[in-house]
Design an enzyme around this catalytic site. Structure first.
Site, PDB file in Angstrom:
ATOM      1  N   VAL A  69     -16.119  10.491 -10.328  1.00 47.76           N
ATOM      2  CA  VAL A  69     -16.182   9.043 -10.103  1.00 47.76           C
ATOM      3  C   VAL A  69     -15.237   8.371 -11.080  1.00 47.76           C
ATOM      4  O   VAL A  69     -15.292   8.621 -12.288  1.00 47.76           O
ATOM      5  CB  VAL A  69     -17.623   8.508 -10.308  1.00 47.76           C
ATOM      6  CG1 VAL A  69     -17.645   6.979 -10.248  1.00 47.76           C
ATOM      7  CG2 VAL A  69     -18.570   9.084  -9.273  1.00 47.76           C
ATOM      8  N   ALA A 114     -14.109   7.315 -16.277  1.00 49.42           N
ATOM      9  CA  ALA A 114     -14.437   8.230 -15.188  1.00 49.42           C
ATOM     10  C   ALA A 114     -15.480   9.227 -15.675  1.00 49.42           C
ATOM     11  O   ALA A 114     -15.757   9.313 -16.872  1.00 49.42           O
ATOM     12  CB  ALA A 114     -13.193   8.985 -14.736  1.00 49.42           C
ATOM     13  N   LYS A 115     -16.045   9.964 -14.758  1.00 52.53           N
ATOM     14  CA  LYS A 115     -16.920  11.076 -15.126  1.00 52.53           C
ATOM     15  C   LYS A 115     -16.964  12.044 -13.968  1.00 52.53           C
ATOM     16  O   LYS A 115     -16.787  11.645 -12.814  1.00 52.53           O
ATOM     17  CB  LYS A 115     -18.343  10.571 -15.421  1.00 52.53           C
ATOM     18  CG  LYS A 115     -19.129  11.504 -16.311  1.00 52.53           C
ATOM     19  CD  LYS A 115     -18.714  11.300 -17.761  1.00 52.53           C
ATOM     20  CE  LYS A 115     -19.505  12.102 -18.738  1.00 52.53           C
ATOM     21  NZ  LYS A 115     -19.293  11.594 -20.105  1.00 52.53           N
ATOM     22  N   GLY A 116     -17.236  13.292 -14.279  1.00 51.26           N
ATOM     23  CA  GLY A 116     -17.383  14.292 -13.233  1.00 51.26           C
ATOM     24  C   GLY A 116     -18.585  15.148 -13.514  1.00 51.26           C
ATOM     25  O   GLY A 116     -19.084  15.205 -14.644  1.00 51.26           O
ATOM     26  N   ASP A 155     -17.901  17.810 -21.503  1.00 53.32           N
ATOM     27  CA  ASP A 155     -19.144  17.058 -21.619  1.00 53.32           C
ATOM     28  C   ASP A 155     -20.263  18.106 -21.655  1.00 53.32           C
ATOM     29  O   ASP A 155     -20.000  19.251 -22.039  1.00 53.32           O
ATOM     30  CB  ASP A 155     -19.269  16.060 -20.452  1.00 53.32           C
ATOM     31  CG  ASP A 155     -20.261  14.940 -20.744  1.00 53.32           C
ATOM     32  OD1 ASP A 155     -19.931  14.022 -21.484  1.00 53.32           O
ATOM     33  OD2 ASP A 155     -21.400  15.000 -20.237  1.00 53.32           O
TER      34      ASP A 155
END
Ligand code: GLU
Length: 425
Positions: A69, A114-116, A155
């Protein structure tokens, strides 16, 4: 008694996207942002779901679901980590992506957010399976990432090796080596000195600033840290080196407490040998839910979301809460902590050391010129101290709590960028 023992009673406060939305609304209201701008800032600019078929070691095929995202690219390329965990959800990744936007704006680095995430149980997967998941996930999100587009990082449950696989997969498609596509890489592949310690070091820098407000010196400051990995482990190690008394460490399988201070290096050795912190001879084993509520001056939740909730917030004894994790406090707990006058260093400030050194890594990769460790640490300190003063100054000026101040500062900076760019039609 924490979340897992009483999930039902806190169900309404633990959706991270809702938590993010509550904080956003409060800051937007105080900033008097118009409705249109609120819509733009609240809505992620891109959400990608991918289903990744992978051959497991036993020959079976499994399909894993992953997300990336991008919340905002208003201030620069999207930036943020990738996590592997069984409970990853689109709402969680959305919230974490938005938090990255606000975090990068708080420390004023030229990135969006963003992040995944990939839904999987990394502890049950072999190294080979993890590599195949990572590479196929990278291939599926290939079009949306890149040094100028979106730059992933480690992360929860991902690390330098994961980043090396992403870098290699992306580079194979590009037909040349592109180190700046991810940060948190191994040193020999374009990583930065000081990156593995950066989040923990950043927590230490802001905690030291907060101590001044209580007239405390590290030597007489007792710290409890939840998490003993990338963030918590490093914070424990660095803080004990400068004299803090680390009195408690809380892990997923237990907690240890010693009111006179733990020997952090010995505890790390012990865990390496036995696989757990439990039973460490120089400390008392305590209940991991109660450990967060034990006597201390500083509490650093440095693991996952929703650890401090309406169930336990009123029993927190710490004077300072330094949020090493993303979203460890629910929005309902915020007001309880405010009433108790706990000095909160909010996540989007407290744990921003990681992405700040990621920024340094990206800069070094693009320049092809690498800095020494002192330079990294000095520049990190400068940014963390300036950002701490910005947030605390803003809180004083607008008479709001530290978290709302951090959000207001961030929203204001991102909204300003959007206004100056204008909306392309
Ligand atoms: N995953 C880290 C965070 O949540 C680091 C992100 C990055 O370096 O891009 O801040």
């Amino acid at each position: 008694m924490l979340l897992e023992q009483s999930t039902l009673s806190v169900d309404h406060e633990v959706n991270p996207w809702e938590s993010a939305a509550h904080r956003f609304d409060e800051a937007a209201e105080r900033l008097k942002l118009d409705d249109g701008m609120r819509k733009v800032l609240r809505t992620p600019s891109m959400e990608l779901t991918v289903n990744i078929p992978v051959v497991l070691d036993d020959g079976r095929i499994e399909v894993f679901t992953g997300y990336r995202v991008q919340h905002s690219i208003a201030r620069g390329p999207a930036k943020g980590g990738i996590r592997f965990a069984p409970d990853v959800s689109l709402d969680e990744v959305r919230a974490l992506a938005a938090w990255m936007t606000w975090k990068c704006a708080v420390v004023n680095i030229p990135f969006g957010g963003a992040k995944g995430g990939v839904i999987c149980e990394p502890h049950l997967l072999s190294e080979g399976e993890l590599e195949r998941i990572t590479r196929r996930y990278t291939a599926e999100i290939y079009e949306v990432i890149g040094p100028e587009r979106d730059v992933p990082a480690p992360d929860v449950n991902t690390n330098e090796q994961t980043m090396a696989w992403i870098m290699d997969t992306y580079s194979m498609h590009q037909r040349h080596t592109v180190t700046a596509v991810v940060t948190g890489k191994p040193l020999e592949l374009g990583g930065s000195l000081g990156r593995p310690e950066a989040t923990g070091r950043g927590c230490m820098f802001v905690t030291m600033q907060a101590l001044k407000r209580f007239g405390l010196a590290p030597e007489n400051t007792r710290v409890i840290i939840q998490g003993f990995g990338n963030v918590g482990g490093m914070a424990a190690r660095l803080m004990s080196r400068v004299g803090f008394k680390i009195v408690g460490i809380v892990e997923y399988d237990g907690a240890v407490y010693n009111p006179h201070g733990l020997d952090v290096e010995a505890l790390m050795d012990y865990r390496r040998e036995t696989g757990s912190i439990r039973g460490f001879p120089e400390a008392e084993d305590v209940d991991r839910y109660e450990a967060l509520l034990m006597d201390c001056d500083v509490l650093i939740p440095a693991a996952r979301e929703n650890v401090i909730t309406s169930v336990n917030a009123d029993r927190i004894k710490a004077k300072i809460l330094c949020e090493g994790a993303n979203g460890p406090t629910t929005f309902v707990a915020d007001s309880i902590l405010a009433e108790k006058k706990v000095f909160v260093i909010p996540d989007i400030l407290a744990n921003a050391g990681g992405v700040t050194v990621s920024y340094f890594e990206w800069v070094q990769d693009r320049q092809g010129y690498f800095w020494n460790e002192n330079m990294v640490n000095e520049r990190l300190e400068e940014i963390m101290v300036t950002s701490f003063n910005d947030v605390i100054g803003y809180a004083g000026k607008h008479n709001v709590n530290n978290r709302t101040a951090a959000y207001m500062l961030a929203l204001d900076r991102v909204a300003f960028a959007i206004k100056r760019r204008g909306l392309y039609a």
